[in-house]
Design a protein around this motif. Structure first.
Motif, PDB file in Angstrom:
ATOM      1  N   LEU B  76       0.823  -1.214   0.000  1.00  0.00           N
ATOM      2  CA  LEU B  76       0.000   0.000   0.000  1.00  0.00           C
ATOM      3  C   LEU B  76       0.856   1.262   0.000  1.00  0.00           C
ATOM      4  O   LEU B  76       0.343   2.361  -0.142  1.00  0.00           O
ATOM      5  CB  LEU B  76      -0.904   0.024   1.237  1.00  0.00           C
ATOM      6  N   GLY B  77       2.154   1.078   0.217  1.00  0.00           N
ATOM      7  CA  GLY B  77       3.040   2.252   0.276  1.00  0.00           C
ATOM      8  C   GLY B  77       2.966   2.955   1.610  1.00  0.00           C
ATOM      9  O   GLY B  77       3.303   4.122   1.729  1.00  0.00           O
ATOM     10  N   GLU B  78       2.522   2.230   2.645  1.00  0.00           N
ATOM     11  CA  GLU B  78       2.354   2.899   3.934  1.00  0.00           C
ATOM     12  C   GLU B  78       3.598   2.818   4.812  1.00  0.00           C
ATOM     13  O   GLU B  78       3.736   3.581   5.757  1.00  0.00           O
ATOM     14  CB  GLU B  78       1.149   2.313   4.675  1.00  0.00           C
ATOM     15  N   ILE B 100      -5.691  -0.397  -5.842  1.00  0.00           N
ATOM     16  CA  ILE B 100      -5.586  -1.399  -4.789  1.00  0.00           C
ATOM     17  C   ILE B 100      -6.797  -1.294  -3.876  1.00  0.00           C
ATOM     18  O   ILE B 100      -7.127  -0.217  -3.389  1.00  0.00           O
ATOM     19  CB  ILE B 100      -4.307  -1.204  -3.957  1.00  0.00           C
ATOM     20  N   TYR B 102      -8.472  -2.457  -0.322  1.00  0.00           N
ATOM     21  CA  TYR B 102      -7.936  -2.898   0.964  1.00  0.00           C
ATOM     22  C   TYR B 102      -9.082  -3.187   1.925  1.00  0.00           C
ATOM     23  O   TYR B 102      -9.949  -2.342   2.144  1.00  0.00           O
ATOM     24  CB  TYR B 102      -7.008  -1.814   1.514  1.00  0.00           C
ATOM     25  N   LEU B 107     -12.042  -1.582  11.695  1.00  0.00           N
ATOM     26  CA  LEU B 107     -11.793  -0.144  11.753  1.00  0.00           C
ATOM     27  C   LEU B 107     -12.122   0.337  13.159  1.00  0.00           C
ATOM     28  O   LEU B 107     -12.914  -0.274  13.862  1.00  0.00           O
ATOM     29  CB  LEU B 107     -12.676   0.587  10.742  1.00  0.00           C
ATOM     30  N   ILE B 109     -14.152   1.994  14.815  1.00  0.00           N
ATOM     31  CA  ILE B 109     -15.447   2.664  14.838  1.00  0.00           C
ATOM     32  C   ILE B 109     -15.917   2.744  16.284  1.00  0.00           C
ATOM     33  O   ILE B 109     -16.135   1.726  16.930  1.00  0.00           O
ATOM     34  CB  ILE B 109     -16.497   1.896  14.000  1.00  0.00           C
ATOM     35  N   LEU B 120     -19.638   6.002   4.967  1.00  0.00           N
ATOM     36  CA  LEU B 120     -18.313   5.418   4.752  1.00  0.00           C
ATOM     37  C   LEU B 120     -17.959   5.436   3.266  1.00  0.00           C
ATOM     38  O   LEU B 120     -16.837   5.755   2.883  1.00  0.00           O
ATOM     39  CB  LEU B 120     -18.291   3.987   5.293  1.00  0.00           C
ATOM     40  N   ALA B 122     -19.278   7.528   1.087  1.00  0.00           N
ATOM     41  CA  ALA B 122     -19.179   8.933   0.672  1.00  0.00           C
ATOM     42  C   ALA B 122     -17.801   9.496   0.987  1.00  0.00           C
ATOM     43  O   ALA B 122     -17.180  10.141   0.137  1.00  0.00           O
ATOM     44  CB  ALA B 122     -20.264   9.759   1.356  1.00  0.00           C
ATOM     45  N   ILE B 123     -17.287   9.230   2.202  1.00  0.00           N
ATOM     46  CA  ILE B 123     -15.990   9.818   2.552  1.00  0.00           C
ATOM     47  C   ILE B 123     -14.853   9.141   1.792  1.00  0.00           C
ATOM     48  O   ILE B 123     -13.823   9.747   1.558  1.00  0.00           O
ATOM     49  CB  ILE B 123     -15.710   9.787   4.081  1.00  0.00           C
ATOM     50  N   THR B 124     -15.046   7.887   1.388  1.00  0.00           N
ATOM     51  CA  THR B 124     -13.973   7.204   0.656  1.00  0.00           C
ATOM     52  C   THR B 124     -14.019   7.506  -0.837  1.00  0.00           C
ATOM     53  O   THR B 124     -12.992   7.734  -1.466  1.00  0.00           O
ATOM     54  CB  THR B 124     -14.068   5.677   0.848  1.00  0.00           C
ATOM     55  N   LEU B 171     -16.594  -1.881  -0.230  1.00  0.00           N
ATOM     56  CA  LEU B 171     -15.865  -0.618  -0.337  1.00  0.00           C
ATOM     57  C   LEU B 171     -14.565  -0.812  -1.120  1.00  0.00           C
ATOM     58  O   LEU B 171     -14.211  -0.008  -1.982  1.00  0.00           O
ATOM     59  CB  LEU B 171     -15.550  -0.120   1.076  1.00  0.00           C
ATOM     60  N   ALA B 172     -13.889  -1.940  -0.850  1.00  0.00           N
ATOM     61  CA  ALA B 172     -12.628  -2.222  -1.545  1.00  0.00           C
ATOM     62  C   ALA B 172     -12.870  -2.505  -3.027  1.00  0.00           C
ATOM     63  O   ALA B 172     -11.962  -2.386  -3.835  1.00  0.00           O
ATOM     64  CB  ALA B 172     -11.928  -3.402  -0.883  1.00  0.00           C
ATOM     65  N   THR B 174     -14.949  -0.804  -4.897  1.00  0.00           N
ATOM     66  CA  THR B 174     -15.394   0.417  -5.568  1.00  0.00           C
ATOM     67  C   THR B 174     -14.289   1.460  -5.518  1.00  0.00           C
ATOM     68  O   THR B 174     -14.064   1.974  -4.431  1.00  0.00           O
ATOM     69  CB  THR B 174     -16.637   1.012  -4.866  1.00  0.00           C
ATOM     70  N   PRO B 175     -13.605   1.774  -6.559  1.00  0.00           N
ATOM     71  CA  PRO B 175     -13.701   1.174  -7.887  1.00  0.00           C
ATOM     72  C   PRO B 175     -13.073  -0.216  -7.895  1.00  0.00           C
ATOM     73  O   PRO B 175     -12.285  -0.542  -7.003  1.00  0.00           O
ATOM     74  CB  PRO B 175     -12.887   2.137  -8.747  1.00  0.00           C
TER      75      PRO B 175
END
Lengths: 280, 256
Positions: B76-78, B100, B102, B107, B109, B120, B122-124, B171-172, B174-175
């Motif tokens: 992920l380059g983290e 990528i 993930y 999380l 939450i 979730l 919307a913010i992503t 979520l992972a 999209t896209p």
């Protein structure tokens, strides 16, 4: 500009509407309250309320430094010292293993101590009163202009970055997988919280400002589901309770900041009943 | 089943042409060369060479502290690393940055958080802009793909572990990613939901030609579904089909 608005304001059929200090105070509250409410929704869900409290306390040091350096307005000392704290905290959080709440505690208490030492050294301890309790009724039109400019910068910035702050707080890795530099946004959020606190602290007061940050968001959380409602309710409640508190403080001759916080706490308790009912 | 497969095809219909234009294998291959990660003075990962292909479900197993999550974070380059990670298409040999996806373990939450499933997304999906109608449709499609269409309006804190993992998976997706990374997504989930989740992953893999890399603790269950199993303990211990890796582990345990 304020003069013309004030002449309109005096047309209101209330006793308090005849006073310019009330007019300026209401304008200031209308700028500050939504700002605190919005930042509150970010701070409570990022475990940053302890940080905002620390920045509030650090205003004492900012005031002391401004006194020592004989700055014309103490606001600059407060703003700059708050930014310094945001930067130091961010760096220590990133490059040390100390727990964040311990770090914040150390920074906050160091700042208060330094502030008191400096103020007593310059025999300026009497200035503590203004900053501890706030004095929104004494806000001048120059202060208000400064507040307007801050608001013009802060509102668009916060609204533009609002969802990013949520994303970063939910998961740094998720943010990273979307190509966002989470460290940068974490820092920007700290800097914004520090700025919001430092431009409002002189008017609301160190002792109760943090409550005005936390309470509208907590009330909104009791009654709203979803970010949009959470934010909207928080702003509306922030505005209504702050203007309400200001008017109460006018009629009862009490300190404005503290009166607002009492009013917000009452609303919080009422909404808490609803929250408890839903859980059952 | 038919219904879900139909939806897959519809979803794939939108996206596959876009990917096909760039590659003959509908995706990317990921090449890791001499990858090392240092944390302070200790080596978390030591000289790793790996090659991942698309339409391949790879699972990474190993003890705690073996560097499994770190490997995902490097992809992920983290985290900072030495060595190289290259993503390339088969035909063009063009180095490109892949999408990528993930799926986190969990999380942070807060139980009182007002955040809903659609928040979730919307913010992503739209961190800097309005969450528009098109994006909302995409969200619904992804949620439908993983069988979580009904959860959109619910608060994240009220979802069960299995429901939450499906939402994170949606979520992972999209896209639609080239590379799907999962970090022990099933550690808090019952056996039945875990099996369902693996079956879903395998369907996604073949529908979308995904390259899936999953860190897992539950080695016997993941072995039933994965195509390849990598045993990691700072270095690569084994890299084979799951049955062979398991056999080796059993032999080692017998010897001990």
């Amino acid at each position: 500009m304020f003069e013309q608005l004030f002449s309109l304001f005096t047309l209101l059929p209330f006793e308090w509407a005849q006073f310019q200090f009330m007019f300026l105070a209401i304008l200031a509250i209308l700028l500050i309250a939504p700002l605190l409410a919005i930042v509150g929704t970010l701070a409570t869900d990022n475990q940053m309320t302890f940080f905002s409290d620390a920045v509030g306390h650090a205003a004492i040091t900012g005031l002391a430094i401004a006194t020592l350096a004989e700055l014309e307005t103490s606001l600059w000392g407060i703003v700059l010292y708050a930014q310094l704290i945001a930067l130091v905290l961010f760096l220590l959080k990133r490059f040390s293993n100390i727990k964040t709440d311990a770090l914040i505690g150390i920074i906050a208490n160091f700042s208060v101590a330094l502030g008191i030492v400096l103020l007593s050294y310059t025999s300026g301890l009497n200035r503590l009163n203004t900053i501890l309790f706030g004095s929104i009724l004494s806000i001048g039109s120059e202060d208000l202009t400064f507040l307007c400019i801050s608001a013009l910068v802060l509102y668009p910035l916060i609204i533009f970055l609002y969802k990013v702050f949520w994303l970063v707080s939910v998961s740094p890795t998720l943010a990273k997988s979307r190509g966002l530099n989470f460290a940068l946004f974490e820092y920007v959020l700290l800097a914004i919280i520090a700025l919001v606190i430092s431009v409002s602290i002189l008017w609301i007061g160190v002792l109760v400002l943090n409550a005005m940050l936390i309470l509208p968001a907590s009330i909104a959380k009791n009654i709203g589901v979803g970010i949009k409602k959470y934010l909207t309710y928080s702003i509306i409640i922030g505005i209504i309770s702050s203007v309400g508190g200001l008017l109460f403080s006018y009629y009862f001759g009490t300190s404005t900041g503290a009166t607002i916080v009492l009013l917000q706490t009452i609303i919080f308790m009422l909404t808490l009943l609803k929250n408890i009912k839903i859980k059952q | 089943m038919m219904n879900i497969d139909g939806k897959f095809k519809k979803f794939a219909g939108h996206i596959l042409p876009l990917i096909q234009r760039h590659s003959t294998c509908y995706g990317c291959c990921t090449r890791i060369d001499h990858l090392s990660v240092l944390f302070g003075k200790s080596k978390i990962l030591d000289d790793i060479d790996l090659h991942f292909h698309c339409t391949n479900f790879v699972t990474i197993i190993g003890p705690n502290g073996a560097g499994k999550t770190t490997l995902l974070k490097a992809l992920l380059g983290e985290v900072k690393y030495q060595g190289s990670i290259t993503f390339s298409s088969f035909d063009a040999k063009s180095k490109s940055i892949p999408t990528i996806g993930y799926v986190p373990q969990k999380l942070a939450i807060d139980p009182t958080s007002p955040l809903t499933v659609s928040d979730l997304f919307a913010i992503t999906m739209a961190p800097f802009s309005l969450f528009n109608q098109q994006q909302k449709i995409k969200m619904q499609e992804s949620l439908t793909t993983v069988g979580a269409a009904a959860q959109a309006g619910r608060r994240l804190a009220t979802l069960s572990g299995g429901e939450l993992q499906r939402v994170y998976l949606a979520l992972a997706l999209t896209p639609l990613p080239n590379l799907l990374l999962l970090d022990e997504p099933l550690s808090a989930i019952d056996a039945k939901s875990a099996d369902d989740f693996y079956q879903l992953l395998n369907r996604l893999k073949s529908s979308f030609d995904l390259s899936i890399i999953m860190v897992s603790h539950d080695i016997y269950r993941v072995a039933k579904y994965a195509d390849r199993m990598i045993r990691l303990d700072k270095k690569i211990i084994d890299d084979d089909i799951p049955a062979n890796v398991l056999k080796k582990i059993e032999e080692e345990q017998r010897n001990v």
